[in-house]
Scaffold this active site. Structure first.
Site, short mmCIF file in Angstrom:
data_model
loop_
_atom_site.label_atom_id
_atom_site.label_comp_id
_atom_site.label_asym_id
_atom_site.label_seq_id
_atom_site.Cartn_x
_atom_site.Cartn_y
_atom_site.Cartn_z
CG ASN A 7 -1.74 1.05 1.12
OD1 ASN A 7 -1.86 2.10 0.31
ND2 ASN A 7 -2.92 1.20 2.41
NE ARG A 90 -6.53 1.60 -0.08
CZ ARG A 90 -6.37 2.55 0.59
NH1 ARG A 90 -5.48 2.82 1.22
NH2 ARG A 90 -7.58 3.13 0.62
CG HIS A 179 -14.00 2.48 3.49
ND1 HIS A 179 -14.75 3.30 3.85
CD2 HIS A 179 -12.75 2.78 3.74
CE1 HIS A 179 -14.06 4.28 4.72
NE2 HIS A 179 -12.66 3.87 4.45
NE ARG A 240 -11.42 12.04 4.42
CZ ARG A 240 -11.38 10.77 4.45
NH1 ARG A 240 -12.58 9.96 4.33
NH2 ARG A 240 -10.11 10.15 4.38
CD GLU A 384 -9.66 -1.85 4.01
OE1 GLU A 384 -9.29 -1.54 5.19
OE2 GLU A 384 -9.97 -1.22 3.27
#
Ligand code: ADP
Length: 398
Positions: A7, A90, A179, A240, A384
């Site tokens: 990643n 990823r 996601h 956020r 993940e």
């Protein structure tokens, strides 16, 4: 087979080496400050944690350093780099070009490059990570696993914004969702735990971490999700804002004399539960402050859980029901109080939280609704990196 999962960020590179016979992590770590003074933290089976400052001028040097650590006797878990059978990357944005994971070819790299305008902060470092691995591990096939791919099944009614249609055609402005790897994995696991086929289930997955998104998964495919063109849309998050009235942006620019970059920074980094509470973006800190009587921390928890619950209601209506509600990621898996607050009132959807199981099963896979609940509430820990490794193995075909 051993699969290396990568990643890559702009100045960082996270890695995990999987033994695919047992689905276990043999070693993992993080390279940071690539291009600067360089720092590596490496954790491997049977060895002490290794940390060092070593200059890494670029991502290829970081990959070389990782291979060195994986193969040296005092830090390593494999004899040589040829033991790495494949590499899974990823990749944040696959746009409309990818609805599943793919083996990387020149055409795939070109298509990922074409998605750079949609994810200017993420896709370029992802590509740098791919090229670095191609250079250092030329023998190993490489796969790309996209955050957006799972949501490509959304119908137009869910993914189109009510903007002039030409913006979709010309600029590709639409809901993409993120996601996806996590939503796909936990929905599949939930069906397995329930002993039912995904094709017969309507599932709502709540991935609640620093970034949070929900997905409506009908008969095994994503039909709606709360993040949009970017991960800024949807429920409020750690820092956020989630969805707000877009007119607020111009209002702030005029009233506060702020540039658009400042407003965007505020929406991404200074809003969410941090902005409301003024305490923290971390939900453990929020609960501690709220318990001590901090009203704004309590308001942050209330606003977050209210918005998650409202989204669940919307998705249940959109799918014509919900057989299972699945909590995952840092907050979803571990935060007893947030799960309780989100679940309050969901009896109207035929699901009742078991308060005891919500506590005793926290952090573990299992059903946390009461035994007689028509529809189920569940916890399914996400993974993940393992999904990236499993997709890569399936594509390599061994
Ligand atoms: P990221 O999106 O960065 O991967 P995570 O999925 O790790 O984030 O989620 C981070 C959030 O999970 C934080 O708000 C943190 O408070 C929460 N969290 C992590 N562990 C626990 C725990 N044991 N109990 C309650 N909340 C937790």
């Amino acid at each position: 087979m051993r699969i290396l999962v990568i990643n890559a960020g702009s100045s960082s590179l996270k890695y995990q080496l999987f033994d695919m016979t047992k689905h276990t992590v043999m070693a993992k770590g993080l390279c940071e400050r690539i291009g600067l003074d360089g720092h590596i933290k490496h954790v491997a089976e049977g060895h002490d944690v290794y940390e060092s400052h070593a200059p890494m001028h670029n991502h290829a040097e970081a990959v070389r350093a990782v291979i060195g650590l994986l193969t040296q006797p005092d830090t390593g878990v494999i004899a040589s780099m040829e033991a790495i059978g494949a590499v899974g990357h990823r990749v944040v944005h696959g746009g409309e070009a990818f609805n599943a994971s793919v083996l990387i070819s020149d055409e795939v790299i070109k298509a990922i490059e074409d998605c750079v305008p949609l994810a200017p902060l993420h896709n370029p470092p992802n590509l740098v990570g791919i090229r670095a691995c191609q250079e250092v591990l030329p023998h190993a096939p490489q796969a790309a696993v996209f955050d957006t791919a799972f949501h490509q099944s959304m119908p137009k009614a869910a993914f189109l914004y009510a903007l002039p249609y030409e913006y979709y055609e010309r600029l590709k402005i639409r809901r993409y969702g993120f996601h996806g790897t996590s939503h796909r994995y936990v929905a599949k696991r939930a069906a397995e735990v329930l002993g039912r086929s995904p094709e017969e289930l309507k599932i709502i997955t709540c991935h609640m971490g620093n970034g949070s998104s929900l997905a409506a998964i009908k008969h095994g495919v994503s039909v709606d999700t709360s993040m949009g063109f970017t991960p800024l849309e949807g429920v409020p998050m750690g820092t956020r804002s989630g969805s707000i009235d877009p007119a607020i942006i111009q209002f702030l620019m005029v009233k506060e004399n702020q540039a658009i970059t400042q407003v965007t920074e505020t929406l991404n980094k200074k809003s969410g539960v941090l902005g409301i509470s003024g305490v923290s973006s971390d939900f453990r800190d929020l609960l501690a402050a709220a318990t001590e009587g901090n009203d704004r921390a309590q308001a942050a928890l209330d606003i977050f859980t209210y918005n998650v619950r409202k989204t669940i209601g919307g998705y249940a209506a959109a799918m014509g029901g919900c057989d299972a509600l699945v909590f995952t990621a840092g907050i979803g898996e571990n935060h007893v109080v947030v799960r309780r607050m989100v679940s309050e009132g969901l009896e109207c959807l035929g699901m009742t939280l078991d308060q005891e199981k919500n506590k005793s099963l926290s952090g573990q896979e299992g059903i946390i609704s009461v035994d007689g609940s028509v529809n189920k509430i569940m916890i399914v820990p996400t993974n993940e990196e393992l999904v990236i490794a499993m997709d890569t193995q399936a594509l390599v075909g061994v």
